[in-house]
Structures are given as C-alpha cells and as structure tokens.
Design a protein around this motif. Sequence first.
Motif, PDB file in Angstrom:
ATOM      1  N   TYR A 119      -6.793  11.593   2.461  1.00  0.00           N
ATOM      2  CA  TYR A 119      -6.152  11.721   3.763  1.00  0.00           C
ATOM      3  C   TYR A 119      -5.018  12.735   3.809  1.00  0.00           C
ATOM      4  O   TYR A 119      -4.607  13.141   4.878  1.00  0.00           O
ATOM      5  CB  TYR A 119      -5.623  10.363   4.233  1.00  0.00           C
ATOM      6  CG  TYR A 119      -6.723   9.324   4.331  1.00  0.00           C
ATOM      7  CD1 TYR A 119      -7.756   9.467   5.244  1.00  0.00           C
ATOM      8  CD2 TYR A 119      -6.762   8.232   3.476  1.00  0.00           C
ATOM      9  CE1 TYR A 119      -8.774   8.543   5.341  1.00  0.00           C
ATOM     10  CE2 TYR A 119      -7.771   7.290   3.570  1.00  0.00           C
ATOM     11  CZ  TYR A 119      -8.762   7.468   4.499  1.00  0.00           C
ATOM     12  OH  TYR A 119      -9.777   6.542   4.590  1.00  0.00           O
TER      13      TYR A 119
ATOM     14  N   TYR B 258      -6.258   7.150  -0.999  1.00  0.00           N
ATOM     15  CA  TYR B 258      -5.506   7.310   0.250  1.00  0.00           C
ATOM     16  C   TYR B 258      -4.816   8.674   0.257  1.00  0.00           C
ATOM     17  O   TYR B 258      -4.761   9.340   1.275  1.00  0.00           O
ATOM     18  CB  TYR B 258      -4.432   6.226   0.403  1.00  0.00           C
ATOM     19  CG  TYR B 258      -4.974   4.855   0.677  1.00  0.00           C
ATOM     20  CD1 TYR B 258      -5.508   4.542   1.926  1.00  0.00           C
ATOM     21  CD2 TYR B 258      -4.959   3.870  -0.303  1.00  0.00           C
ATOM     22  CE1 TYR B 258      -5.999   3.268   2.179  1.00  0.00           C
ATOM     23  CE2 TYR B 258      -5.449   2.592  -0.046  1.00  0.00           C
ATOM     24  CZ  TYR B 258      -5.958   2.311   1.189  1.00  0.00           C
ATOM     25  OH  TYR B 258      -6.444   1.053   1.441  1.00  0.00           O
TER      26      TYR B 258
ATOM     27  N   TYR C 205      -4.685   3.536  -5.581  1.00  0.00           N
ATOM     28  CA  TYR C 205      -4.384   3.990  -4.228  1.00  0.00           C
ATOM     29  C   TYR C 205      -4.513   5.504  -4.089  1.00  0.00           C
ATOM     30  O   TYR C 205      -4.175   6.053  -3.053  1.00  0.00           O
ATOM     31  CB  TYR C 205      -2.975   3.533  -3.832  1.00  0.00           C
ATOM     32  CG  TYR C 205      -2.915   2.041  -3.670  1.00  0.00           C
ATOM     33  CD1 TYR C 205      -3.129   1.467  -2.430  1.00  0.00           C
ATOM     34  CD2 TYR C 205      -2.708   1.198  -4.760  1.00  0.00           C
ATOM     35  CE1 TYR C 205      -3.119   0.083  -2.278  1.00  0.00           C
ATOM     36  CE2 TYR C 205      -2.693  -0.173  -4.613  1.00  0.00           C
ATOM     37  CZ  TYR C 205      -2.900  -0.721  -3.363  1.00  0.00           C
ATOM     38  OH  TYR C 205      -2.904  -2.079  -3.210  1.00  0.00           O
TER      39      TYR C 205
ATOM     40  N   ARG D 148       0.838  -1.200   0.000  1.00  0.00           N
ATOM     41  CA  ARG D 148       0.000   0.000   0.000  1.00  0.00           C
ATOM     42  C   ARG D 148       0.875   1.253   0.000  1.00  0.00           C
ATOM     43  O   ARG D 148       0.666   2.170  -0.798  1.00  0.00           O
ATOM     44  CB  ARG D 148      -0.919  -0.031   1.225  1.00  0.00           C
ATOM     45  CG  ARG D 148      -1.891   1.106   1.329  1.00  0.00           C
ATOM     46  CD  ARG D 148      -2.818   0.816   2.533  1.00  0.00           C
ATOM     47  NE  ARG D 148      -3.284   1.958   3.222  1.00  0.00           N
ATOM     48  CZ  ARG D 148      -2.597   2.814   3.958  1.00  0.00           C
ATOM     49  NH1 ARG D 148      -1.321   2.674   4.100  1.00  0.00           N
ATOM     50  NH2 ARG D 148      -3.156   3.822   4.572  1.00  0.00           N
TER      51      ARG D 148
END
Length: 168
Positions: A166, A162, A159, A52
């Motif tokens: 965030y 993310y 991804y 990740r």
Amino acid sequence: MAKKEEEKKGQEPAGVENAIKTGNQITDKAIQSALEEINKEKDDKKKREAKRQLCIATYVNRKTLLQLQQRRREDDITKEKLNASKELLERLLGVECEIKDGECIPTNKKIDAKLVLTPTEHEAETKKMEEEARKKVQESDKTFENAMRELRNSYEGEYRHYVECYWY
C-alpha cells in the motif's frame, strides 16, 4: 358453565398476544448489555488498529535502519575503493597526486621507485581492487538480506504486506 368456558377461550388469545408482545419488548437490561457489547467491539477494533499501526511503524523503522546501515557500508566500500584507486594512480605516475573535482593534479613529491607500476601492472592491480570491492559489496548485500529475512520472520514482519503493498 358454557359461558365461562367461552369467556376463557375468548380471553386466551388476547392474553397470549400480550405475553408475546411483552416478551418481545427490549428490556433495559438487554439494552445495557447491547451497549456494553458495542463499546467492547469498538474498543477491540481500536486495539486491533493500534496494534496494526504499531507493528507497521516498527517494521518501517527497522527496515529503514537496515537500509541506512547498508548504504553506509556501501559508502565505506566506495571510499576505500576511491583511496585505492588514487594510490594506484600515484604509483602509475610515480608522484603523489591531489584530486580536485575528479581531476588528478600531480604534485612535486615523488614516491618510492619500488612502488611505481607499469601500465600492465596498474591494470592488474586495478582489476584486483575492483574484485575486492565487488566481494565486499556482495558480503554487505548478504548481511542486509540476512537482516531483512530476520525482520520478515519477526512479529512486525507479518505486517510488511501493508507497507509494501500500500505504500510503495
């Protein structure tokens, strides 16, 4: 004989209880297997997290490079526009100019009389220059959007949420 049957009947529950208790005890083999599974799950979790983070880092890096390319294209367009604007100003004034701190300082060098513009011609040429710059910016924006679409459709692009949810 009745005594022997009673003794067997009396001993059976204790034997069954012991068998159950013995069967419920955790064996060394079960403990070892459980520890192996726990370690495997820990390793799998660490692998997932590493994957990740690698994908996030790759996405951020590529997105940042695409943004840098976009800014450089915009800088080049702005420089071209600035040079064209200076040239049009010189043609309007009929002399070459030096630009210092945004101010036009005419020099003594005259330009070819065929290149001199009237105010109306200068306005038309300025509009034309602005339109060309706008088209170049639009083309640059299209290039950036296409590259971002490719990045979003890539494996690392999965991804992006993310990063965008965030970090910004």
